[in-house]
Write a protein that holds these residues in place. Structure first.
Motif, mmCIF file in Angstrom:
data_model
loop_
_atom_site.group_PDB
_atom_site.id
_atom_site.type_symbol
_atom_site.label_atom_id
_atom_site.label_comp_id
_atom_site.label_asym_id
_atom_site.label_seq_id
_atom_site.Cartn_x
_atom_site.Cartn_y
_atom_site.Cartn_z
ATOM 1 N N GLU A 269 0.854 -1.187 0.000
ATOM 2 C CA GLU A 269 0.000 0.000 0.000
ATOM 3 C C GLU A 269 0.888 1.234 0.000
ATOM 4 O OE1 GLU A 269 -2.469 3.313 0.644
ATOM 5 O OE2 GLU A 269 -2.773 1.413 -0.404
ATOM 6 N N LEU A 270 0.650 2.112 -0.977
ATOM 7 C CA LEU A 270 1.283 3.425 -1.010
ATOM 8 C C LEU A 270 0.190 4.441 -1.307
ATOM 9 C CD1 LEU A 270 3.865 5.177 -0.901
ATOM 10 C CD2 LEU A 270 3.999 4.917 -3.385
ATOM 11 N N MET A 271 -0.047 5.319 -0.365
ATOM 12 C CA MET A 271 -1.126 6.291 -0.505
ATOM 13 C C MET A 271 -0.947 7.197 -1.723
ATOM 14 S SD MET A 271 -2.195 9.600 0.058
ATOM 15 C CE MET A 271 -0.691 10.249 0.748
ATOM 16 N N TYR A 272 0.298 7.367 -2.175
ATOM 17 C CA TYR A 272 0.584 8.264 -3.302
ATOM 18 C C TYR A 272 0.391 7.626 -4.674
ATOM 19 C CZ TYR A 272 2.878 10.977 0.365
ATOM 20 O OH TYR A 272 3.143 11.675 1.514
ATOM 21 N N THR A 273 0.088 6.351 -4.752
ATOM 22 C CA THR A 273 -0.008 5.673 -6.048
ATOM 23 C C THR A 273 -0.995 6.375 -6.973
ATOM 24 O OG1 THR A 273 0.610 3.522 -5.132
ATOM 25 C CG2 THR A 273 -0.624 3.512 -7.203
ATOM 26 N N ARG A 274 -2.163 6.714 -6.438
ATOM 27 C CA ARG A 274 -3.201 7.306 -7.293
ATOM 28 C C ARG A 274 -2.750 8.623 -7.912
ATOM 29 N NH1 ARG A 274 -7.674 4.779 -3.409
ATOM 30 N NH2 ARG A 274 -8.804 3.514 -4.953
ATOM 31 N N SER A 275 -2.149 9.508 -7.103
ATOM 32 C CA SER A 275 -1.717 10.803 -7.648
ATOM 33 C C SER A 275 -0.446 10.673 -8.476
ATOM 34 C CB SER A 275 -1.503 11.809 -6.513
ATOM 35 O OG SER A 275 -0.582 11.314 -5.554
ATOM 36 N N MET A 276 0.458 9.799 -8.064
ATOM 37 C CA MET A 276 1.728 9.634 -8.766
ATOM 38 C C MET A 276 1.531 9.145 -10.200
ATOM 39 S SD MET A 276 4.945 7.235 -7.601
ATOM 40 C CE MET A 276 5.028 8.002 -5.978
ATOM 41 N N TYR A 277 0.558 8.241 -10.369
ATOM 42 C CA TYR A 277 0.326 7.647 -11.687
ATOM 43 C C TYR A 277 -0.950 8.165 -12.348
ATOM 44 C CZ TYR A 277 4.105 4.488 -10.479
ATOM 45 O OH TYR A 277 5.335 3.972 -10.136
ATOM 46 N N GLN A 278 -1.593 9.177 -11.721
ATOM 47 C CA GLN A 278 -2.828 9.730 -12.288
ATOM 48 C C GLN A 278 -3.790 8.601 -12.676
ATOM 49 O OE1 GLN A 278 -3.248 13.489 -13.277
ATOM 50 N NE2 GLN A 278 -1.955 13.410 -11.462
ATOM 51 N N THR A 279 -4.031 7.697 -11.746
ATOM 52 C CA THR A 279 -4.851 6.519 -12.039
ATOM 53 C C THR A 279 -6.284 6.916 -12.390
ATOM 54 O OG1 THR A 279 -5.457 6.267 -9.707
ATOM 55 C CG2 THR A 279 -3.479 5.089 -10.463
ATOM 56 N N ASP A 280 -6.982 6.000 -13.052
ATOM 57 C CA ASP A 280 -8.358 6.273 -13.463
ATOM 58 C C ASP A 280 -9.257 6.573 -12.267
ATOM 59 O OD1 ASP A 280 -7.624 5.844 -16.088
ATOM 60 O OD2 ASP A 280 -8.334 3.774 -16.149
ATOM 61 N N ASP A 281 -8.901 6.010 -11.106
ATOM 62 C CA ASP A 281 -9.726 6.218 -9.910
ATOM 63 C C ASP A 281 -9.084 7.210 -8.934
ATOM 64 O OD1 ASP A 281 -7.620 4.695 -8.962
ATOM 65 O OD2 ASP A 281 -8.877 3.323 -7.794
ATOM 66 N N MET A 282 -8.264 8.100 -9.452
ATOM 67 C CA MET A 282 -7.591 9.100 -8.603
ATOM 68 C C MET A 282 -8.588 9.864 -7.732
ATOM 69 S SD MET A 282 -5.026 12.059 -9.962
ATOM 70 C CE MET A 282 -4.575 13.501 -9.001
ATOM 71 N N GLU A 283 -9.753 10.127 -8.283
ATOM 72 C CA GLU A 283 -10.791 10.878 -7.588
ATOM 73 C C GLU A 283 -11.290 10.168 -6.326
ATOM 74 O OE1 GLU A 283 -15.239 11.874 -8.900
ATOM 75 O OE2 GLU A 283 -13.749 12.664 -10.301
ATOM 76 N N ALA A 284 -10.982 8.877 -6.198
ATOM 77 C CA ALA A 284 -11.424 8.120 -5.015
ATOM 78 C C ALA A 284 -10.942 8.768 -3.726
ATOM 79 C CB ALA A 284 -10.944 6.673 -5.100
ATOM 80 N N GLN A 285 -9.743 9.381 -3.753
ATOM 81 C CA GLN A 285 -9.234 9.978 -2.520
ATOM 82 C C GLN A 285 -10.069 11.183 -2.086
ATOM 83 O OE1 GLN A 285 -4.945 10.503 -2.651
ATOM 84 N NE2 GLN A 285 -4.667 8.343 -2.141
ATOM 85 N N HIS A 286 -10.625 11.904 -3.027
ATOM 86 C CA HIS A 286 -11.556 12.996 -2.697
ATOM 87 C C HIS A 286 -12.747 12.436 -1.926
ATOM 88 C CE1 HIS A 286 -14.381 16.329 -3.203
ATOM 89 N NE2 HIS A 286 -15.225 15.493 -3.795
ATOM 90 N N HIS A 287 -13.310 11.339 -2.418
ATOM 91 C CA HIS A 287 -14.495 10.759 -1.792
ATOM 92 C C HIS A 287 -14.160 10.110 -0.443
ATOM 93 C CE1 HIS A 287 -16.746 11.702 -5.365
ATOM 94 N NE2 HIS A 287 -15.909 11.005 -6.113
ATOM 95 N N ILE A 288 -12.982 9.473 -0.346
ATOM 96 C CA ILE A 288 -12.577 8.865 0.929
ATOM 97 C C ILE A 288 -12.407 9.950 1.992
ATOM 98 C CG2 ILE A 288 -10.749 7.605 2.136
ATOM 99 C CD1 ILE A 288 -10.185 6.158 -0.565
#
Length: 337
Positions: A269-288
């Motif tokens: 688990e790396l909390m930065y994965t979504r922002s680092m790779y601009q993943t398709d579900d990056m927006e999930a962190q906004h909702h979390i």
């Protein structure tokens, strides 16, 4: 605006381990928002990057790090839809961009949440990075749900730290798990119990202590301390078809083959994965973050803030790093502007 950074990696005791300097206030575009920062918190990732990102070199412009922050939206880019100027927000940032150790910061709205209204700036700043890490570990990696997992056991290695403190709460209060965690000092044991742990064991005799307490094996294991150091105990204690998550990384290979006969799942688990790779579900962190804010505001979760330093200065940032580097902090350290 004032910012605090470093030009080379130095021991925290060195005079120029952090330096204050002036730089232009940035302007948002696209999905970025400009935040006027009110408080920041410091995590182990901060001092690790300070120690390693400018070794044997002197940067022309100081590097600004820092990720956890709370503040007020000052301006928004043309594509922003989640926020407007005046909104109070909190977030854990993006490793690839300039950090929160400044008076203003640009941040992508997709990794920002509305600040919990019942928490002070300091209380809110303590939470984003650790809460996102714990949430993703439990619900994105392990895919725990109350319906299928309530009453199962989880071992959290490192319960008194920032991530462990909120992971205990989520596992107990949201998922209904039986929470076992490690701590060795009286004050850290008391902290873990206050966070909601059912059982606190000494990490120095992990397997023996857990089995003496009546647990032959556990369903889930979260490692927040030292994967290699505890690997043999983890392998022995995890139940067949259990799930292990680690955030600590490893300088040497992990013997995953030891998990084969038990058909155990292992995840990083790396909390930065979504922002680092601009993943398709990056927006999930906004909702979390918004969901977490609801849980703070309705009293289900409580902040893990434990130390406040007053004033955005290089000296306070040095003190925060010194505290984290000691390895003895309990909960979170926050600098309030």
């Amino acid at each position: 605006m004032k910012a605090i950074g470093f030009k080379t990696s130095l021991p925290i005791s060195a005079e120029e381990s952090f330096i204050e300097f002036e730089t232009a206030v940035p302007h948002p575009s696209g999905r970025d928002i400009l935040v006027k920062i009110n408080a920041i918190s410091v995590n182990p990732v901060d001092y690790k990057i300070r120690q390693n990102s400018a070794k044997d070199t002197v940067l022309e412009t100081p590097k600004v790090i820092g990720w956890d922050a709370t503040g007020t939206v000052e301006a928004v880019g043309e594509a922003v839809t989640f926020f407007k100027p005046g909104d109070a927000v909190y977030y854990a940032g993006d490793l690839t961009r300039s950090g929160s150790n400044a008076e203003y910061q640009l941040i992508d709205e997709r990794i920002v949440g509305l600040k919990p209204s019942t928490l002070s700036n300091a209380e809110a700043a303590a939470m984003p990075l650790t809460a996102l890490t714990a949430w993703e570990s439990l619900y994105d990696r392990m895919r725990i749900s109350e319906q299928k997992d309530k009453g199962k056991s989880i071992l959290i290695i490192g319960g008194a730290g920032g991530v462990g403190s909120i992971a205990i709460q989520l596992a107990k209060k949201i998922s209904g798990l039986k929470v076992i965690t490690t701590a060795s000092r009286t004050e850290t044991k008391e902290w873990c119990l206050a966070m909601g742990a059912d059982l606190v064991v000494d990490h120095k005799n992990l397997t023996e202590e857990i089995r003496t307490a009546g647990y032959q094996e556990v369903d889930f294991i979260l490692d927040f301390v030292d994967l290699n150091g505890y690997w043999d105990a983890i392998v022995e204690l995890i139940k067949p078809q259990g799930h292990i998550v680690s955030i600590t990384g490893s300088a040497t290979p992990i013997a995953l083959n030891k998990l084969k006969n038990k058909s155990v799942t292992f995840s990083w688990e790396l909390m930065y994965t979504r922002s680092m790779y601009q993943t398709d579900d990056m927006e999930a962190q906004h909702h979390i973050l918004n969901k977490l804010a609801e849980l703070f505001d309705n009293g289900t979760l409580k902040t893990t803030l434990n130390t406040i330093l007053k004033g955005f200065t290089a000296e306070n940032l040095k003190e925060a790093h010194r505290l984290l580097e000691s390895g003895k902090t309990i909960g979170k350290v926050v600098i309030e502007y």
